[in-house]
Every structure is written in C-alpha cells, then in structure tokens.
Design a protein around this motif. Sequence first.
Motif, PDB file in Angstrom:
ATOM      1  N   LEU A   1      28.558 -16.657  -7.647  1.00 31.30           N
ATOM      2  CA  LEU A   1      29.624 -17.633  -7.812  1.00 31.30           C
ATOM      3  C   LEU A   1      30.996 -17.125  -7.381  1.00 31.30           C
ATOM      4  CD1 LEU A   1      28.584 -18.984 -11.341  1.00 31.30           C
ATOM      5  CD2 LEU A   1      28.076 -19.984  -9.091  1.00 31.30           C
ATOM      6  N   GLU A   2      31.171 -15.813  -7.231  1.00 26.91           N
ATOM      7  CA  GLU A   2      32.493 -15.276  -6.895  1.00 26.91           C
ATOM      8  C   GLU A   2      32.918 -15.750  -5.505  1.00 26.91           C
ATOM      9  OE1 GLU A   2      30.455 -12.498  -9.734  1.00 26.91           O
ATOM     10  OE2 GLU A   2      29.904 -13.419  -7.818  1.00 26.91           O
ATOM     11  N   THR A   3      34.221 -16.049  -5.365  1.00 24.15           N
ATOM     12  CA  THR A   3      34.726 -16.595  -4.114  1.00 24.15           C
ATOM     13  C   THR A   3      35.618 -15.587  -3.389  1.00 24.15           C
ATOM     14  OG1 THR A   3      36.739 -17.539  -5.078  1.00 24.15           O
ATOM     15  CG2 THR A   3      34.734 -18.895  -5.140  1.00 24.15           C
ATOM     16  N   VAL A   4      35.773 -15.825  -2.091  1.00 21.49           N
ATOM     17  CA  VAL A   4      36.697 -15.007  -1.300  1.00 21.49           C
ATOM     18  C   VAL A   4      38.119 -15.179  -1.830  1.00 21.49           C
ATOM     19  CG1 VAL A   4      37.685 -14.688   1.000  1.00 21.49           C
ATOM     20  CG2 VAL A   4      35.219 -15.067   0.741  1.00 21.49           C
ATOM     21  N   GLY A   5      38.426 -16.367  -2.339  1.00 23.69           N
ATOM     22  CA  GLY A   5      39.741 -16.587  -2.931  1.00 23.69           C
ATOM     23  C   GLY A   5      40.025 -15.643  -4.081  1.00 23.69           C
ATOM     24  N   GLU A   6      39.010 -15.313  -4.871  1.00 24.64           N
ATOM     25  CA  GLU A   6      39.205 -14.357  -5.964  1.00 24.64           C
ATOM     26  C   GLU A   6      39.566 -12.975  -5.433  1.00 24.64           C
ATOM     27  OE1 GLU A   6      36.456 -14.757  -9.492  1.00 24.64           O
ATOM     28  OE2 GLU A   6      35.381 -16.019  -8.042  1.00 24.64           O
ATOM     29  N   LEU A   7      38.925 -12.574  -4.338  1.00 27.41           N
ATOM     30  CA  LEU A   7      39.245 -11.272  -3.746  1.00 27.41           C
ATOM     31  C   LEU A   7      40.672 -11.287  -3.189  1.00 27.41           C
ATOM     32  CD1 LEU A   7      35.961 -10.285  -1.855  1.00 27.41           C
ATOM     33  CD2 LEU A   7      36.547 -10.003  -4.274  1.00 27.41           C
TER      34      LEU A   7
ATOM     35  N   ALA B   1      34.820 -20.078  -0.300  1.00 27.22           N
ATOM     36  CA  ALA B   1      33.561 -19.517   0.204  1.00 27.22           C
ATOM     37  C   ALA B   1      33.039 -18.433  -0.732  1.00 27.22           C
ATOM     38  CB  ALA B   1      33.771 -18.936   1.605  1.00 27.22           C
ATOM     39  N   ALA B   2      31.719 -18.396  -0.904  1.00 29.18           N
ATOM     40  CA  ALA B   2      31.108 -17.376  -1.754  1.00 29.18           C
ATOM     41  C   ALA B   2      31.192 -16.002  -1.083  1.00 29.18           C
ATOM     42  CB  ALA B   2      29.648 -17.724  -2.031  1.00 29.18           C
TER      43      ALA B   2
END
Length: 506
Positions: free
Chosen positions: A456-462, A449-450
């Motif tokens: 483009l950053e995703t919740v997964g990156e956080l 999810a954005a």
Amino acid sequence: MTTSLPGTLSPGRRAEDLAAVAGAEVDVVVVGGGVTGAGVALDAASRGLSVVLLERTDLAAGTSRWSSKLVHGGLRYLAHGEIGLARESARERAVLMGSTAPHLVRKLPFLVPDEAGRDVTALAAAGGHLGDAVRLSVPGGRGSLPSTRRVGPDDVARLTPGVRPGRGGVVFWDGQLVDDARLVVAIARTAAAYGARILTGAAVTAVDGSDVHAIVDNSEAVTIRARVVVNAAGVWAQRLAPGIRLQPSRGSHLVVRGDRLGSPSAALTVPLPGSRSRYVFALPQADGLVYLGLTDEPVDGPVPDADPVPSDAEVQQLLDTVNQVLTEPLTRADLVGAYAGLRPLVLPASAGAGPGDATADLSRKHLLQWDGPVLTVVGGKLTTYRAMAEETVDAVVARLGRGALRSLTGRLPLMGAAPRAALDRVRAATRLVGRYGTEAPVVEALGPAAVVAGRLETVGELRFAARHEGARTVADLLDRRTRIGLVPADRARAVAVAEQVLAEEL
C-alpha cells in the motif's frame, strides 16, 4: 514548487541548522533521536529553551522502531504490583489517544481464548477489570476504551479466525500505534516547529565540560556549547554515562501474513507457558501483516551499533506458544520477516555486581541521573515517553534557574494531529490519514503510485519523507518513514524506487 509545512525537516532546513549550531551556545543539547530524545527536545523547545538534538544515524533508528507498536495501559505492571507505573501508563495512553496523537493511535481488542485454559481467561478477566478500574481513575480515561468482557465462540471465530473453534474467551482493550517510528518523526517535527534544531547523522564523540563534540556525516567536526546535556541514548547511554547500570533485554517479533491467521481483527493473546504475567501476542496491522511477539531475553556484553536479530530459540518459543491455540499451526515457512529491539532496563542498586538473568522481572521505571552538566534519562516505556520528557525538562529548567517554565506537552497536538471528527473530514485516503493526519492530502498529492506491487505504500510517501521528514538514505525511507523493510523480500523490490526518489529530491 515544494510546499512549506510547519516543522519541516527539509534538506534546506538541515543546512541552515548545521550552519547555525557550529560554535553556538544553547540551553540544551539532546543526544539521541529515539522517542525519549525527541520527547525531551519537544518539551524543552515548547517551554522556550534553545534546543539542539544530535542523532548519530536517523530518527527512531534504535529501540524506538522495534516495539510492539502498542500504547498500553500497563496490565503487566499491575501483575508486578507497580500500581503507580500502571496509572502513569493509562494516563499517557489517554493523552496520546485523546489529545496529542489521535491520528496515530487506534483502539485494539485483545482476545484471550478459553482454548488457552479457563484458569488463564479467568486471570485475564480479573486483570482486565483491574486495568479498567485504573483507566477510569486517570484523566481522560473514562470512555477512551471499551470495558473487559467475556465473549462466546462466535465472537472468537469472528475476531481471531485462526483459533480452534467451539469455545469462548475474554476480550480487553488497549491502544495500538499505526507505527512507532512515525510517532518519533511526528514528535521531532513538532519540536522543530517550536525551534528545536534536529540534526541526524551527527554522532556525539565526547562531552567536555559544557562543550559537546560531534562528527556530522562522518566528516565535519562540530562543537556546541550547552548549558545542559541530556543523554537520551537508550541502550547506548553508558557511552556518555559509564556509571549508569543497565541490563539490556532483547524483545523479538516475527512477521507473518495476516491471511495465514484468517485476517484477525483482534490481537490474539496466549500466555507463555509457566508464566502468569507474560503473553505472546499476534498483533494485526493495518497493512495486512501480523506481528507475533514478544520475548524478553537478557543481553550481556557491549551493545553493538548493528540491529539485533531474534535468536532461533526465540523464534521457536513464539511459534510454540501461539500454536497452542491455533487450528493450523504456524511454521518457520510462514515467516516473511522478523525483528528485535533492545530495552534499556535499569539495574537497581541492590542488584549486586553482575548482570541479572530475569529481565522480565526488572521494573520498566526510568532513571534520571546527573553527572556534571550531563543528565541521563534512560529506561521507561514508549507509552510514557512524554511523562519521562516532562520530568527530565523539569530537572533541566531547575538547573538553569528557570523553574517557572512549565510543560505544555500534555495537550500539545503533534504534527498532523486533530480531533477525531476533524480527521474524519480530511479529504485523503483513509490509510494516509491514519499515518499523516491532517497532512495526508499533501502526501497524496505527491504521487499515488505504489512503491511495490501488492503493497500500500506510495511514492508520495517517499517524496514526503525526503522533503519534510529528514529522510536522507534508502534505509531512512524503507526502514523508518515507511516499514517496507520489515518484509525483506519487499524491501529488495523497493530499493530502486527509493534510490530514484532520493536522486530527485536531495
């Protein structure tokens, strides 16, 4: 279940490291978590030394995240006759692109349009060809980048659509980081994989002989006994080494939407009026933004802890310079963000008693200087961080009487790195592979999810940042592990998501 990754900077790892360092004796304490400090920690740990890195805020919280995000070969050094520095830059660029961080670096064309003047492009062509010769003279340089060439009006229109049409130009090539802060995090995590203890939120208050005193999380006092202390605090280095003479210089950038310049695929390069060696770049980014920089303004007085900001004069200078060649000039209304960083330039001994006013002419060479058990390393460039770290740790192992330990970092892949062919086979979104390399599938699995609609950053990156990259605050997530914060309006919309992730992960 939390996936275990090499070099994880997880909350659990931090708690273990804090418990282990209190009252401990180690070979090296590194002060400063920017690219220089992280590089020193990696070089020392990979040689087998025991290492603790103490950073008062967060990885890449200072100058290291405010660069132009370039891995460059030093054309400007050639203009100043610093051939050795240019060769070092070209060599280190080849190391990053070919061995240590190919996932974080891409080839980027730089276009100098004839619209800026044929004398300008003639000079750019000469400089570009000289840069090509330097590149060919260093290990790994041959074949790493295309050669300088003239291009016609059609190429100018294709590469930089915002430039006034009808004329050609010159294209030279250099390296571009997907993100300078991500490079620092990768270096720090690689150091952790070799046993370095990476502690953010640990402010060094004093070095008393071999005792390093720090305050952790603004509350807990910790003392570590170090055989050597490396002061890699950048523009704040004088706090531990008052005898070092620095003249900080502010480099400022503006942030605009790429479509405002026709979504360029090359860096537009325009000379600063009256200069033969300084250029303003419009640097296209993978996220659709363009960074417009770079200024070089002397900064006098004590260096504050707060982030610097561009002055009105710098904003106008950048706009006026690039607008010389644009069909539709940029205005302040086009700006969606701006940022500035302070370069820790070293004043030469011959500079006299007062600060200089020509920071653009100060060398980018670094300084190594002992003061008792404290070795200060300051100056230099992001591109040459590894060489600076190697030289620093060479001095450390000599002081410790362990000079047989040689640096390994010239061929040591950073976390996520792999040969280009292997990266192409990673089963994850191309954008994530370009930021996380071989770890991209882990990031992707944490949530697609954005964070903010339209970005483009995703919740997964956080989540990945909180679980494995030492992120502990909203600023860590939005301003360093991702760069959403470079557009303040987007950052404001992302805060609630970042707070939720931290509440769930920490």
